[in-house]
Design a protein around this motif. Structure first.
Motif, PDB file in Angstrom:
ATOM      1  N   ILE A 100       0.792  -1.231   0.232  1.00  0.00           N
ATOM      2  CA  ILE A 100      -0.294  -0.019  -0.170  1.00  0.00           C
ATOM      3  C   ILE A 100       1.052   1.273   0.054  1.00  0.00           C
ATOM      4  N   LEU A 149       2.250   2.196  -3.054  1.00  0.00           N
ATOM      5  CA  LEU A 149       1.072   2.175  -4.682  1.00  0.00           C
ATOM      6  C   LEU A 149       0.443   3.791  -4.109  1.00  0.00           C
ATOM      7  N   GLU A 150       0.592   4.413  -2.384  1.00  0.00           N
ATOM      8  CA  GLU A 150      -0.118   5.530  -2.475  1.00  0.00           C
ATOM      9  C   GLU A 150       1.210   6.236  -2.888  1.00  0.00           C
ATOM     10  N   ILE A 206     -11.735   4.588  -0.257  1.00  0.00           N
ATOM     11  CA  ILE A 206     -10.813   3.738  -0.569  1.00  0.00           C
ATOM     12  C   ILE A 206     -11.506   2.637   0.371  1.00  0.00           C
ATOM     13  N   SER A 230      -8.740  -3.472   3.363  1.00  0.00           N
ATOM     14  CA  SER A 230      -7.446  -4.004   3.800  1.00  0.00           C
ATOM     15  C   SER A 230      -7.266  -3.389   5.247  1.00  0.00           C
ATOM     16  N   GLY A 241      -5.967   0.156   5.772  1.00  0.00           N
ATOM     17  CA  GLY A 241      -6.048   1.286   4.694  1.00  0.00           C
ATOM     18  C   GLY A 241      -6.433   2.454   4.763  1.00  0.00           C
ATOM     19  N   PHE A 258      -3.643   5.063   3.542  1.00  0.00           N
ATOM     20  CA  PHE A 258      -3.823   4.674   1.925  1.00  0.00           C
ATOM     21  C   PHE A 258      -4.900   5.836   1.974  1.00  0.00           C
ATOM     22  N   SER A 259      -5.937   6.578   2.471  1.00  0.00           N
ATOM     23  CA  SER A 259      -6.673   7.283   2.330  1.00  0.00           C
ATOM     24  C   SER A 259      -5.999   8.811   3.170  1.00  0.00           C
ATOM     25  N   ARG A 310     -13.973   6.237   6.747  1.00  0.00           N
ATOM     26  CA  ARG A 310     -13.177   4.724   6.172  1.00  0.00           C
ATOM     27  C   ARG A 310     -14.537   3.128   6.665  1.00  0.00           C
ATOM     28  N   ILE A 333      -6.639   2.646  -8.158  1.00  0.00           N
ATOM     29  CA  ILE A 333      -7.621   1.722  -7.136  1.00  0.00           C
ATOM     30  C   ILE A 333      -9.110   0.911  -7.939  1.00  0.00           C
ATOM     31  N   VAL A 389      -3.211  -6.128  -4.249  1.00  0.00           N
ATOM     32  CA  VAL A 389      -2.673  -4.713  -4.323  1.00  0.00           C
ATOM     33  C   VAL A 389      -0.825  -4.560  -5.600  1.00  0.00           C
TER      34      VAL A 389
END
Length: 401
Positions: A68, A71-72, A106, A111, A114, A117-118, A144, A220, A238
């Motif tokens: 994550i 990816l972020e 998200i 996950s 997570g 991520f946001s 979330r 996403i 991911v």
């Protein structure tokens, strides 16, 4: 007496966290103290640490968090996040709506942790100033979890259905209104944030913004499709998207090494490991099992005992699966054929409230750490909506709504 030991450790952890002590050392210290209070030898304690470290759940969680992070960072570095935010700002003029929609969107991706991520996206949406770190933390963390109250994508709902014996569709139907209530109860805090209206755009420009939003969120969306529709594990989903992005943007080994150095936060991974060690010590010392006898001595109705037990286990572990797995077998054994949907819903919401107010909840830990917020102020924002939600669930049980 055994239950009081656990409460002493938990209170000490809470006090240290309220004094802004680093969570990683606090959790490791709490693990040591718990082991001492439950007469665990040094060798046995090291065995617990080793079991927590090699536990597939721990390894999977650390792998998911690492992917994550990558990816972020990739989405930010290659301009995807900027396109997503531009698209949201074109489609919605109020940044407060944008801030809430990001973690909610998200949050469809089930996950662990997570929220990390946001969090960067919420930070960017609130970047124009006037919004405190604690308020950004509240929005990112609170919104979330709106789906987790009823979506069977999350293990807690499935586990509650199986352990209680209630049909899953009935349980989802009963829990779904609480997802909407969570959204509504958070609005008073959301609307008190400084508003910032984006400039109104014409239909043509809005179409461009919609395309930008789609392009920015496509990675996403692919992760969501792989995990929700194709039923692929979140970590693998991911990781697959990260691999495709690395190939698409031509990352050579040197460039990949620099990306990893920039994206992966070792402190966060150590922090998560410390939490998993504490949970392992909780299980191996059987500390949580000492709670029911302690609560059973309380001169209060049974449904309140079950609700309080669920709340307490949720708060002690920060895990939905933990309060469901520990509390529901006790309720089923105690109530038998008298176990009904209203009681299951009340106990479920009580436990979820405990997890949302838990200093061990990974999403809360990661969010507060990202925004460098004061956890005490974040808790003050959370208490009102969460207690209101549990009160509504209690009334729902009493009046069999």
């Amino acid at each position: 007496m055994e239950g009081l030991k656990l409460l002493v450790v938990f209170i000490l952890i809470m006090v240290l966290l309220m004094r802004r002590a680093p969570l990683g050392p606090v959790m490791l210290g709490g693990s040591v103290l718990l082991a001492i209070l439950y007469r665990t030898s040094p060798g046995a304690f090291l065995g617990m640490v080793w079991r927590a470290t090699q536990n597939p759940a721990t390894i999977e969680l650390l792998a998911i968090l690492t992917s994550i992070m990558l990816l972020e960072h990739l989405l930010g570095k290659e301009g995807y996040l900027e396109k997503m935010l531009k698209g949201l700002r074109g489609l919605f003029q109020d940044r407060r709506v944008i801030m809430a929609l990001i973690p909610a969107f998200i949050g469809l991706m089930p996950s662990a942790g997570g929220a990390i991520f946001s969090a960067p996206l919420v930070g960017q949406a609130a970047a124009s100033g006037g919004i405190a770190a604690e308020e950004k933390s509240f929005v990112n963390y609170y919104y979330r979890h709106i789906w987790e109250y009823f979506l069977p994508l999350y293990p807690g709902v499935l586990l509650a259905s199986r352990l209680s014996g209630l049909p899953l569709p009935h349980l989802i139907t009963a829990l779904a209104p609480y997802g909407l209530l969570v959204v509504l109860l958070g609005l008073p805090i959301l609307w008190r944030l400084p508003p910032l209206k984006e400039e109104e755009e014409g239909p043509g420009e809005r179409l461009i913004r919609a395309k930008e939003f789609f392009t920015g969120t496509l990675p996403i969306l692919v992760v969501l499709a792989l995990s929700l529709i194709a039923q692929i594990e979140v970590g693998l989903a991911v990781g697959t998207v990260v691999a495709v992005l690395l190939i698409r943007h031509r990352y050579n080994p040197s460039k990949l090494w620099h990306l990893c150095r920039e994206a992966i936060t070792v402190k966060t991974l150590v922090l998560v490991w410390g939490i998993m060690v504490f949970k392992q010590v909780l299980v191996d010392t059987k500390a949580v099992e000492s709670l029911p006898p302690l609560l059973g001595r309380l001169p209060v109705p049974g449904f309140l005992v079950f609700g309080f037990l669920s709340f307490l286990v949720g708060m002690l572990t920060g895990l939905m699966a933990a309060f469901v797995g520990i509390t529901f077998p006790l309720i089923t054994a105690s109530m038998g054929d008298q176990l009904g949907l209203p009681l299951v819903v009340f106990v479920f919401i009580a436990g979820f409230t405990g997890t949302m107010l838990s200093p061990l909840h990974l999403c809360l830990v990661l969010t507060v750490d990202f925004f460098k917020a004061d956890v005490r102020k974040v808790f003050r924002l959370l208490v009102g909506p969460e207690i209101a939600l549990m009160t509504i669930a209690l009334l729902g049980y009493l009046f069999r709504i």
